[in-house]
Structures are given as C-alpha cells and as structure tokens.
Design a protein around this motif. Structure first.
Motif, PDB file in Angstrom:
ATOM      1  N   THR A  47      17.120 103.153 -10.050  1.00 23.62           N
ATOM      2  CA  THR A  47      16.526 101.876  -9.641  1.00 23.62           C
ATOM      3  C   THR A  47      17.455 100.685  -9.854  1.00 23.62           C
ATOM      4  N   ARG A  48      18.438 100.819 -10.743  1.00 26.50           N
ATOM      5  CA  ARG A  48      19.382  99.726 -11.004  1.00 26.50           C
ATOM      6  C   ARG A  48      20.602  99.750 -10.090  1.00 26.50           C
ATOM      7  N   MET A  49      20.822 100.843  -9.396  1.00 23.39           N
ATOM      8  CA  MET A  49      22.085 101.037  -8.691  1.00 23.39           C
ATOM      9  C   MET A  49      22.215 100.168  -7.443  1.00 23.39           C
ATOM     10  N   ASP A  50      23.466  99.692  -7.227  1.00 19.54           N
ATOM     11  CA  ASP A  50      23.771  98.951  -6.003  1.00 19.54           C
ATOM     12  C   ASP A  50      24.809  99.683  -5.162  1.00 19.54           C
ATOM     13  N   ARG A  51      25.150 100.912  -5.591  1.00 17.41           N
ATOM     14  CA  ARG A  51      26.047 101.744  -4.786  1.00 17.41           C
ATOM     15  C   ARG A  51      25.781 103.212  -5.112  1.00 17.41           C
ATOM     16  N   VAL A  52      26.077 104.044  -4.134  1.00 20.40           N
ATOM     17  CA  VAL A  52      25.876 105.483  -4.276  1.00 20.40           C
ATOM     18  C   VAL A  52      26.936 106.180  -3.429  1.00 20.40           C
ATOM     19  N   PHE A  53      27.386 107.316  -3.884  1.00 19.31           N
ATOM     20  CA  PHE A  53      28.331 108.127  -3.130  1.00 19.31           C
ATOM     21  C   PHE A  53      27.574 109.304  -2.523  1.00 19.31           C
ATOM     22  N   PHE A  66      32.924 112.170   2.459  1.00 15.84           N
ATOM     23  CA  PHE A  66      32.461 111.534   1.231  1.00 15.84           C
ATOM     24  C   PHE A  66      32.418 110.041   1.504  1.00 15.84           C
ATOM     25  N   ALA A  67      31.270 109.419   1.323  1.00 16.79           N
ATOM     26  CA  ALA A  67      31.124 108.013   1.687  1.00 16.79           C
ATOM     27  C   ALA A  67      30.494 107.216   0.551  1.00 16.79           C
ATOM     28  N   LEU A  68      30.926 105.978   0.457  1.00 14.83           N
ATOM     29  CA  LEU A  68      30.320 105.021  -0.463  1.00 14.83           C
ATOM     30  C   LEU A  68      29.302 104.211   0.317  1.00 14.83           C
ATOM     31  N   CYS A  69      28.091 104.156  -0.194  1.00 16.67           N
ATOM     32  CA  CYS A  69      27.041 103.316   0.389  1.00 16.67           C
ATOM     33  C   CYS A  69      26.723 102.241  -0.637  1.00 16.67           C
ATOM     34  N   ALA A  70      26.552 101.024  -0.171  1.00 13.94           N
ATOM     35  CA  ALA A  70      26.258  99.925  -1.082  1.00 13.94           C
ATOM     36  C   ALA A  70      25.138  99.076  -0.512  1.00 13.94           C
ATOM     37  N   GLY A  71      24.412  98.444  -1.403  1.00 15.11           N
ATOM     38  CA  GLY A  71      23.317  97.569  -1.023  1.00 15.11           C
ATOM     39  C   GLY A  71      22.742  96.932  -2.268  1.00 15.11           C
ATOM     40  N   PRO A  72      21.759  96.106  -2.106  1.00 20.05           N
ATOM     41  CA  PRO A  72      21.149  95.477  -3.285  1.00 20.05           C
ATOM     42  C   PRO A  72      20.383  96.521  -4.094  1.00 20.05           C
ATOM     43  N   ASP A 101       9.401 110.360  -5.357  1.00 20.58           N
ATOM     44  CA  ASP A 101       8.685 111.107  -6.392  1.00 20.58           C
ATOM     45  C   ASP A 101       9.732 111.863  -7.190  1.00 20.58           C
ATOM     46  N   ASP A 102       9.310 112.733  -8.098  1.00 19.53           N
ATOM     47  CA  ASP A 102      10.299 113.376  -8.969  1.00 19.53           C
ATOM     48  C   ASP A 102      11.149 114.430  -8.265  1.00 19.53           C
ATOM     49  N   ARG A 103      10.886 114.721  -7.008  1.00 23.08           N
ATOM     50  CA  ARG A 103      11.691 115.687  -6.252  1.00 23.08           C
ATOM     51  C   ARG A 103      12.400 115.068  -5.051  1.00 23.08           C
ATOM     52  N   ARG A 104      12.151 113.771  -4.762  1.00 19.83           N
ATOM     53  CA  ARG A 104      12.749 113.162  -3.567  1.00 19.83           C
ATOM     54  C   ARG A 104      13.183 111.737  -3.840  1.00 19.83           C
ATOM     55  N   LEU A 105      14.325 111.392  -3.247  1.00 18.70           N
ATOM     56  CA  LEU A 105      14.775 110.009  -3.260  1.00 18.70           C
ATOM     57  C   LEU A 105      15.201 109.647  -1.851  1.00 18.70           C
ATOM     58  N   ALA A 106      15.218 108.351  -1.573  1.00 22.22           N
ATOM     59  CA  ALA A 106      15.588 107.855  -0.245  1.00 22.22           C
ATOM     60  C   ALA A 106      16.595 106.723  -0.404  1.00 22.22           C
ATOM     61  N   CYS A 107      17.572 106.723   0.479  1.00 22.40           N
ATOM     62  CA  CYS A 107      18.627 105.708   0.457  1.00 22.40           C
ATOM     63  C   CYS A 107      18.577 104.950   1.776  1.00 22.40           C
ATOM     64  N   ALA A 108      18.323 103.637   1.711  1.00 23.80           N
ATOM     65  CA  ALA A 108      18.299 102.812   2.915  1.00 23.80           C
ATOM     66  C   ALA A 108      19.716 102.691   3.461  1.00 23.80           C
ATOM     67  N   LEU A 109      19.860 102.894   4.745  1.00 21.70           N
ATOM     68  CA  LEU A 109      21.169 102.775   5.375  1.00 21.70           C
ATOM     69  C   LEU A 109      21.382 101.326   5.783  1.00 21.70           C
ATOM     70  N   VAL A 110      21.899 100.534   4.849  1.00 23.70           N
ATOM     71  CA  VAL A 110      22.127  99.113   5.059  1.00 23.70           C
ATOM     72  C   VAL A 110      23.256  98.916   6.072  1.00 23.70           C
ATOM     73  N   ASP A 111      24.302  99.722   5.971  1.00 25.61           N
ATOM     74  CA  ASP A 111      25.450  99.705   6.878  1.00 25.61           C
ATOM     75  C   ASP A 111      25.650 101.107   7.437  1.00 25.61           C
ATOM     76  N   PRO A 112      26.381 101.239   8.535  1.00 26.71           N
ATOM     77  CA  PRO A 112      26.683 102.584   9.036  1.00 26.71           C
ATOM     78  C   PRO A 112      27.428 103.402   7.967  1.00 26.71           C
ATOM     79  N   VAL A 113      27.069 104.675   7.859  1.00 27.78           N
ATOM     80  CA  VAL A 113      27.683 105.550   6.859  1.00 27.78           C
ATOM     81  C   VAL A 113      28.326 106.733   7.565  1.00 27.78           C
ATOM     82  N   PRO A 114      29.646 106.889   7.422  1.00 27.31           N
ATOM     83  CA  PRO A 114      30.296 108.030   8.060  1.00 27.31           C
ATOM     84  C   PRO A 114      29.828 109.341   7.426  1.00 27.31           C
TER      85      PRO A 114
END
Length: 165
Positions: free
Chosen positions: A51-57, A69-75, A83-96
């Motif tokens: 919940t604190r992260m502003d970037r993810v690989f 391998f891509a770096l994704c960043a956002g607020p 839930d405890d088995r799923r997470l979602a990452c908003a695609l703020v910018d295009p991700v290769p």
C-alpha cells in the motif's frame, strides 16, 4: 560457432579466455541469508508494504521464453490489494512486456522499500477498469479508466535485511 557452443559464449562476449574455475573446496563458504517462508497468499506485513509503494517491477516472458522486465511507477495506491490472493496494478503509463501475458500468463512482481522487499510469483492478465470495478468498487477513484494488471498469487515472500552493502 560450433553447434555445441551457447550463443552467449564467453569468447563472443569479448573475453579472450574463460576465467579460471575455483575448485568447490576452495570457495569461501557463506552462511545462507535467512529466507522468509514462501506463502501462497499475502500477509498483513506484505499488504502494508504494497500500500505504500510508488513503484513496482514486473517480469514476464513470451511463449518462446524471451523475457521482459519493466518498472511501473505511480502514486501510492496504484498497486492495490484486492484480497489475500490477488493484487492489481493500475497501468498509469504504457508498460512494455505486458503483451506477453496473452501467451504466457506467468509473472513475477518485485516491490522494494529500502532494505525490505516483497517478491510475488503468479499468474496475471490485463483487464479494463469497468470490469474490475464491477467486482471491486473499493478501487481508488483516481485510477478510474485505467487498465489493470491483476495478479493471482502463487508464491509470496518477503526479503528482510537480506540486502547488505
């Protein structure tokens, strides 16, 4: 190049000859870094880090094994725990590399916060915002209209203090 050589042969990489091998008995023995247990779900400390992260690989591979391998960043909040088995990452910018998921849904997700890290291996797909919000209306409104990478957790583990300098 002969057929028994790998394309990343040391000579091809510019080395005149391979470095001398150190016999196993002469190699210094290091204590293995303590490893956190590998789980099939996200725990409370993992969720707090996410919940604190502003970037993810994100790491994916095509059907033929070609990796990306891509770096994704956002607020903070752009990576959201469903839930405890799923997470979602908003695609703020295009991700290769996300097109790989159509042929090979395996994904690795790495989040690093200082000296702590979270590694998640799983299966993923890219979905539209409306479809995901229908099932999860709690998604942050600031990402309305985004596409999302939804990851089903197969393995999750924390790295804590393993990064020493």
């Amino acid at each position: 190049m002969s057929t028994d050589q790998h394309p990343t042969d040391l000579l091809r990489l510019g080395f005149a000859e391979p470095p001398p091998a150190t016999p196993p008995e002469e190699r210094p023995r290091e204590a293995p870094a303590p490893r956190q247990p590998v789980l099939d779900r996200l725990t409370t400390p993992m969720v707090e880090l996410i919940t604190r992260m502003d970037r993810v690989f994100l790491a994916t591979a095509a059907a033929d094994g070609e990796c990306d391998f891509a770096l994704c960043a956002g607020p903070p909040g752009f990576v959201h725990v469903l839930d405890d088995r799923r997470l979602a990452c908003a695609l703020v910018d295009p991700v290769p590399g996300l097109a790989n998921l159509a042929a090979n849904p395996r994904i690795s997700v790495v989040l690093v916060d200082g000296r702590r890290g979270l590694h998640v291996n799983g299966h993923a797909g890219v979905v539209d915002d409306a479809w995901l919000r229908a099932a999860h209306p709690c998604l942050p409104p600031r990402f309305a209209g985004s596409r999302w990478v939804v990851v089903l957790v197969d393995e999750a583990y924390l790295h804590s203090g393993a990064f020493t300098g």
